[in-house]
Design a protein around this motif. Sequence first.
Motif, PDB file in Angstrom:
ATOM      1  N   UNK A   1       0.844  -1.108  -0.061  1.00  0.00           N
ATOM      2  CA  UNK A   1       0.086  -0.053   0.060  1.00  0.00           C
ATOM      3  C   UNK A   1       0.840   1.239   0.062  1.00  0.00           C
ATOM      4  N   UNK A   2       0.354   1.992  -0.924  1.00  0.00           N
ATOM      5  CA  UNK A   2       1.174   3.435  -0.932  1.00  0.00           C
ATOM      6  C   UNK A   2       0.060   4.529  -0.974  1.00  0.00           C
ATOM      7  N   UNK A   3       0.341   5.486   0.013  1.00  0.00           N
ATOM      8  CA  UNK A   3      -0.832   6.632   0.123  1.00  0.00           C
ATOM      9  C   UNK A   3      -0.041   7.610  -0.076  1.00  0.00           C
ATOM     10  N   UNK A   4      -0.527   8.731  -0.885  1.00  0.00           N
ATOM     11  CA  UNK A   4       0.189   9.956  -1.263  1.00  0.00           C
ATOM     12  C   UNK A   4      -0.797  10.950  -1.869  1.00  0.00           C
ATOM     13  N   UNK A   5      -0.412  12.265  -1.604  1.00  0.00           N
ATOM     14  CA  UNK A   5      -1.334  13.317  -1.777  1.00  0.00           C
ATOM     15  C   UNK A   5      -0.617  14.040  -3.235  1.00  0.00           C
ATOM     16  N   UNK A   6      -1.316  14.994  -3.718  1.00  0.00           N
ATOM     17  CA  UNK A   6      -0.983  15.493  -5.022  1.00  0.00           C
ATOM     18  C   UNK A   6      -0.578  14.635  -6.188  1.00  0.00           C
ATOM     19  N   UNK A   7      -1.363  13.508  -6.421  1.00  0.00           N
ATOM     20  CA  UNK A   7      -1.122  12.776  -7.388  1.00  0.00           C
ATOM     21  C   UNK A   7       0.092  11.961  -7.463  1.00  0.00           C
ATOM     22  N   UNK A   8       0.761  11.713  -6.475  1.00  0.00           N
ATOM     23  CA  UNK A   8       1.868  10.792  -6.260  1.00  0.00           C
ATOM     24  C   UNK A   8       3.027  11.706  -5.818  1.00  0.00           C
ATOM     25  N   UNK A   9       2.992  13.025  -5.749  1.00  0.00           N
ATOM     26  CA  UNK A   9       4.178  13.991  -5.712  1.00  0.00           C
ATOM     27  C   UNK A   9       4.567  13.749  -4.287  1.00  0.00           C
ATOM     28  N   UNK A  10       3.633  13.680  -3.530  1.00  0.00           N
ATOM     29  CA  UNK A  10       3.861  13.704  -1.917  1.00  0.00           C
ATOM     30  C   UNK A  10       3.533  12.353  -1.386  1.00  0.00           C
ATOM     31  N   UNK A  11       4.464  11.378  -1.214  1.00  0.00           N
ATOM     32  CA  UNK A  11       4.183  10.029  -0.912  1.00  0.00           C
ATOM     33  C   UNK A  11       4.322  10.090   0.867  1.00  0.00           C
ATOM     34  N   UNK A  12       3.438   9.330   1.471  1.00  0.00           N
ATOM     35  CA  UNK A  12       3.143   9.582   2.776  1.00  0.00           C
ATOM     36  C   UNK A  12       3.421   8.184   3.595  1.00  0.00           C
TER      37      UNK A  12
ATOM     38  N   UNK B   1       6.182   9.616  14.905  1.00  0.00           N
ATOM     39  CA  UNK B   1       6.476  10.757  15.084  1.00  0.00           C
ATOM     40  C   UNK B   1       5.339  11.795  14.306  1.00  0.00           C
ATOM     41  N   UNK B   2       5.362  12.917  14.806  1.00  0.00           N
ATOM     42  CA  UNK B   2       4.133  14.127  14.183  1.00  0.00           C
ATOM     43  C   UNK B   2       4.541  13.883  12.674  1.00  0.00           C
ATOM     44  N   UNK B   3       3.533  13.893  11.857  1.00  0.00           N
ATOM     45  CA  UNK B   3       3.730  14.375  10.570  1.00  0.00           C
ATOM     46  C   UNK B   3       4.051  12.960   9.552  1.00  0.00           C
ATOM     47  N   UNK B   4       4.139  11.751  10.344  1.00  0.00           N
ATOM     48  CA  UNK B   4       4.645  10.673   9.840  1.00  0.00           C
ATOM     49  C   UNK B   4       3.586  10.038   8.939  1.00  0.00           C
ATOM     50  N   UNK B   5       2.154  10.133   9.117  1.00  0.00           N
ATOM     51  CA  UNK B   5       1.276   9.661   8.039  1.00  0.00           C
ATOM     52  C   UNK B   5       0.489   8.918   9.090  1.00  0.00           C
TER      53      UNK B   5
ATOM     54  N   UNK C   1      -4.611  -7.601  25.484  1.00  0.00           N
ATOM     55  CA  UNK C   1      -3.500  -7.708  24.550  1.00  0.00           C
ATOM     56  C   UNK C   1      -3.925  -6.868  23.335  1.00  0.00           C
ATOM     57  N   UNK C   2      -2.512  -6.392  22.910  1.00  0.00           N
ATOM     58  CA  UNK C   2      -2.771  -5.447  21.700  1.00  0.00           C
ATOM     59  C   UNK C   2      -1.423  -5.572  20.574  1.00  0.00           C
ATOM     60  N   UNK C   3      -1.818  -5.040  19.550  1.00  0.00           N
ATOM     61  CA  UNK C   3      -0.541  -5.216  18.478  1.00  0.00           C
ATOM     62  C   UNK C   3      -0.316  -3.824  18.159  1.00  0.00           C
ATOM     63  N   UNK C   4       1.036  -3.368  17.863  1.00  0.00           N
ATOM     64  CA  UNK C   4       1.533  -2.144  17.845  1.00  0.00           C
ATOM     65  C   UNK C   4       2.480  -1.854  16.444  1.00  0.00           C
ATOM     66  N   UNK C   5       1.831  -0.827  15.740  1.00  0.00           N
ATOM     67  CA  UNK C   5       2.606  -0.515  14.565  1.00  0.00           C
ATOM     68  C   UNK C   5       3.211   0.861  14.642  1.00  0.00           C
ATOM     69  N   UNK C   6       4.329   0.987  14.265  1.00  0.00           N
ATOM     70  CA  UNK C   6       5.073   2.294  13.968  1.00  0.00           C
ATOM     71  C   UNK C   6       5.175   2.612  12.628  1.00  0.00           C
ATOM     72  N   UNK C   7       4.975   3.952  12.422  1.00  0.00           N
ATOM     73  CA  UNK C   7       5.081   4.652  11.120  1.00  0.00           C
ATOM     74  C   UNK C   7       6.265   5.378  11.196  1.00  0.00           C
ATOM     75  N   UNK C   8       7.635   4.968  10.317  1.00  0.00           N
ATOM     76  CA  UNK C   8       8.610   5.898  10.209  1.00  0.00           C
ATOM     77  C   UNK C   8       9.000   5.864   8.747  1.00  0.00           C
ATOM     78  N   UNK C   9       9.430   7.017   8.232  1.00  0.00           N
ATOM     79  CA  UNK C   9       9.858   7.140   6.976  1.00  0.00           C
ATOM     80  C   UNK C   9       9.061   6.637   5.891  1.00  0.00           C
ATOM     81  N   UNK C  10       7.591   6.672   6.134  1.00  0.00           N
ATOM     82  CA  UNK C  10       6.695   6.116   5.060  1.00  0.00           C
ATOM     83  C   UNK C  10       6.421   4.786   5.324  1.00  0.00           C
TER      84      UNK C  10
END
Lengths: 224, 272
Positions: free
Chosen positions: A10-21, A40-44, A209-218
């Motif tokens: 999965x790839x998510x992006x804004x501005x038609x692929x210019x800004x990949x999150x 982190x803040x702004x990581x997506x 119990x829980x699962x934990x995902x970290x988002x870093x550098x996309x």
Amino acid sequence: MASVITAQNLTLAYEKGKNIIINDATFTIEQGEFVFITGPSGSGKSTLLKSFYGQIKPYKGTLNVGGFDMKKIKKAQLLQLRRNLGIVFQDYKLINEWTVEKNVVLPLIITGYSLDVQKVQAEKLLSHVKLADQAHKYPLELSGGEQQRVGVARALSKNPFMILADEPTGNLDEFSSGVVWDLLENACDQLNATVLVVTHKIPTIFNIPYRHFIIENGGVHEVH
Amino acid sequence: MKFIKEHLMFMLPLMAMLIGIEFILIFNRVTTSYEKKLKNEYAILVVSKRQLTTPMLRAINEKIDSVEPMDRESIAKEVTAGMQDSAMVAIMKDLPYFFRVHLTSYLSLDELKEIKQQLSSVDGILNVEIFGENYHAKHTMFKLVKMILNVFIVMLFVVSLLLVIKQMEVWQLAHKERMAIMEIFGAPMMLRSGILFKIAFIDAIIATLLNVFIFIYIKNSWASRTDITFIKENQDLLLNFSDFLILFVTALVIVAVSVFTVAIRSSEVPEG
């Protein structure tokens, strides 16, 4: 257990692929799981959550939520999916012109439940979130913590198969945070709802119990 | 004050459109009545060597309604006034038959010319006079006025519709957050736009009633006192009960078009 979310490259992006999150993420989430998504803040984190309720479409790869292909989903199907989700926002997103009671049953109004059912469900949920005496007040008459509890009650009102919460305790004091975590834990534990929470910080005391995902550098990585 | 201003901004263009519709309805009724009057007063003059009957001429052209013979004796008397009786007998012997041919409906000049041609080819008919120019002069003027009015009303309608949509956008902006929240929770467009429908529906009722009151006043009060003969003659055609229904349905359609135009445009489109 059945998968409620399946993401494949999965790839998510804004501005038609210019800004990949989010870049090339692959993961599966099963029914009844409690999942924290941190980063982190702004990581997506919020962007990823938005993709689960169709606010943003996948740019590349596939994303399946509740049986719907989010890339090809039609408008009517998207609305149908959303009617079966519970969503909690950091800024509450309550309708300020409506009473607390009416806000809580918004998902029931949208689905067309009778007024009697709406009333019974509102009383039950407001008592559950300890706001039974505030039913006829308007959101702006409540504190932030109380407004968020209304938001959680609204998310639970139609027994959704999945609850998506974006920083649900971000603006709350300790007491209100505790109430919100308890409600989300119960939804997962007792109602078997899948709960996905985007947060900066996982609470120190957590009872299930829980699962934990970290988002870093996309990238989306699971912490084991 | 802002509340009244916003509602007037919606109602005034809506009323302008409804007035335009009412003018079209009135003018159509007046045209029909005028054509009926023209038809009733009009007849083709046919001069023939032999007697003509209605079935005979209807077989030639079914737009012919009836044939009315003119009194030959009175014509002969006029011609032989001051002459001897024998002159009258002689003239009666040679005088052809005269007929007024009435039509079933108001016909165009081309259709009249066609009838003239058909009648002229009938054995025994000496002359056919259709008085075409007189017949059509007034009607052509009438049609021209009607066309200009229709063009004007269409332009008024377009401009007013844009103003109505503009005001709807203002209301949509005021309720944008509520509509967005409802959309996140899966509300269909009709439900999300409910608040806009509610506001606009009430204004549509008020605008329709105001329009009807204006035309009731024109019909019952102003039209009786005016010096304009044309309006006095057509006073009964100024407002019908069915007009109220037509105006109300039109107002509802305009409201629906404006709400849907705004709601569809404002709907959140998934990015990707």
